[in-house]
Motif scaffolding. Structure first.
Motif, mmCIF file in Angstrom:
data_model
loop_
_atom_site.group_PDB
_atom_site.id
_atom_site.type_symbol
_atom_site.label_atom_id
_atom_site.label_comp_id
_atom_site.label_asym_id
_atom_site.label_seq_id
_atom_site.Cartn_x
_atom_site.Cartn_y
_atom_site.Cartn_z
ATOM 1 N N TYR A 71 0.727 -1.128 0.026
ATOM 2 C CA TYR A 71 0.001 -0.123 0.118
ATOM 3 C C TYR A 71 0.875 1.151 -0.106
ATOM 4 C CZ TYR A 71 -4.409 -2.807 1.246
ATOM 5 O OH TYR A 71 -5.060 -3.714 1.165
ATOM 6 N N ASN A 72 1.940 1.074 0.652
ATOM 7 C CA ASN A 72 3.040 2.258 0.764
ATOM 8 C C ASN A 72 3.414 2.688 -0.516
ATOM 9 O OD1 ASN A 72 4.168 4.438 2.111
ATOM 10 N ND2 ASN A 72 6.011 3.328 2.519
ATOM 11 N N GLY A 114 0.691 4.070 -2.938
ATOM 12 C CA GLY A 114 0.478 5.314 -2.659
ATOM 13 C C GLY A 114 1.581 6.353 -3.108
ATOM 14 N N TYR A 126 1.302 9.274 -6.064
ATOM 15 C CA TYR A 126 1.488 10.487 -5.744
ATOM 16 C C TYR A 126 2.658 10.945 -6.762
ATOM 17 C CZ TYR A 126 4.134 14.034 -3.318
ATOM 18 O OH TYR A 126 4.862 15.406 -2.890
ATOM 19 N N SER A 141 -3.443 7.850 -4.438
ATOM 20 C CA SER A 141 -2.473 7.964 -3.218
ATOM 21 C C SER A 141 -3.115 8.057 -1.967
ATOM 22 C CB SER A 141 -1.740 9.055 -3.768
ATOM 23 O OG SER A 141 -0.618 9.156 -2.636
ATOM 24 N N GLU A 142 -4.200 8.969 -2.074
ATOM 25 C CA GLU A 142 -5.219 9.222 -0.603
ATOM 26 C C GLU A 142 -5.497 7.902 -0.270
ATOM 27 O OE1 GLU A 142 -8.927 11.581 0.905
ATOM 28 O OE2 GLU A 142 -8.136 11.751 -1.120
ATOM 29 N N TYR A 158 -4.692 4.646 -0.823
ATOM 30 C CA TYR A 158 -4.005 3.535 -0.393
ATOM 31 C C TYR A 158 -3.229 4.146 0.993
ATOM 32 C CZ TYR A 158 -4.174 0.804 -4.487
ATOM 33 O OH TYR A 158 -4.813 -0.058 -5.385
ATOM 34 N N TYR A 159 -2.980 5.418 1.118
ATOM 35 C CA TYR A 159 -2.504 6.074 2.515
ATOM 36 C C TYR A 159 -3.455 5.746 3.533
ATOM 37 C CZ TYR A 159 1.799 7.807 0.075
ATOM 38 O OH TYR A 159 3.005 8.191 -0.512
ATOM 39 N N LYS A 160 -4.811 5.995 3.214
ATOM 40 C CA LYS A 160 -5.817 5.667 4.140
ATOM 41 C C LYS A 160 -5.942 4.146 4.609
ATOM 42 C CE LYS A 160 -8.777 9.641 3.526
ATOM 43 N NZ LYS A 160 -10.137 10.195 3.031
ATOM 44 N N THR A 209 3.191 7.923 7.458
ATOM 45 C CA THR A 209 1.875 7.847 6.519
ATOM 46 C C THR A 209 1.121 9.149 6.556
ATOM 47 O OG1 THR A 209 1.938 5.266 6.577
ATOM 48 C CG2 THR A 209 -0.062 6.363 5.763
ATOM 49 N N LYS A 232 2.596 11.899 4.597
ATOM 50 C CA LYS A 232 2.562 11.549 3.191
ATOM 51 C C LYS A 232 0.974 11.970 2.884
ATOM 52 C CE LYS A 232 5.807 7.927 2.967
ATOM 53 N NZ LYS A 232 5.963 6.466 3.001
ATOM 54 N N LEU A 233 -0.051 11.615 3.688
ATOM 55 C CA LEU A 233 -1.326 11.806 3.420
ATOM 56 C C LEU A 233 -1.516 13.314 3.431
ATOM 57 C CD1 LEU A 233 -4.015 10.996 2.896
ATOM 58 C CD2 LEU A 233 -4.748 10.606 5.170
#
Length: 156
Positions: A81-82, A85, A89, A97-98, A100-102, A114, A117-118
């Protein structure tokens, strides 16, 4: 006259055939790599290959490999996921990207990296309200975080 015609035809067709063969080779090579990683039992190889593509700025290849292998074990899924994201991005697909960060934050809600990054994704997508909320959450978790404090001051 027939020989000249055949020579002209061959000199015209050879480069075209060469380019088509080269594209077929690239496609098959990518297909073999993706299928190899999908059938591989070592998830670390998958992550190493994704990291290699990230270092080469080959975002779409990295996304393809990670999304095709997303059903991996829980220990590795956060890293997938990281990576997804991060790749989204860099190709400026901030919504994905949002997303996968969520997904990371659902499993690790106190992951400060994370959260940063978000917040950065929100800042770049002009959503300063959500970015501000995320930076405040980081400050709740780590009161001495100067980076979050500076970013919050910039948004105010």
């Amino acid at each position: 006259m027939l020989k000249i015609y055949l020579i002209c035809l061959a000199s015209f067709l050879f480069p075209i055939c060469f380019l088509i063969t080269l594209e077929i080779y690239k496609t098959l090579k990518n297909h073999i790599i993706i299928n190899y990683t999908k059938n591989s039992f070592d998830n670390n190889n998958l992550l190493h290959l994704a990291q290699a593509y990230i270092k080469q700025n080959k975002w779409l290849k990295c996304i393809t490999i990670l999304e095709n292998n997303i059903e991996v074990e829980d220990k590795v899924i956060i890293k997938c996921y990281n990576g997804l994201g991060f790749c989204y991005y860099h190709i400026e697909e901030y919504g994905l990207s949002e997303y996968y960060y969520k997904k990371i934050l659902k499993q690790e809600p106190y992951n400060i990296s994370t959260l940063f990054k978000l917040a950065n994704v929100y800042s770049l997508s002009k959503d300063s309200k959500n970015a501000r909320n995320i930076y405040q959450k980081v400050l709740e978790l780590d009161k001495d975080n100067t980076i979050a404090r500076k970013a919050l001051n910039k948004l105010s």
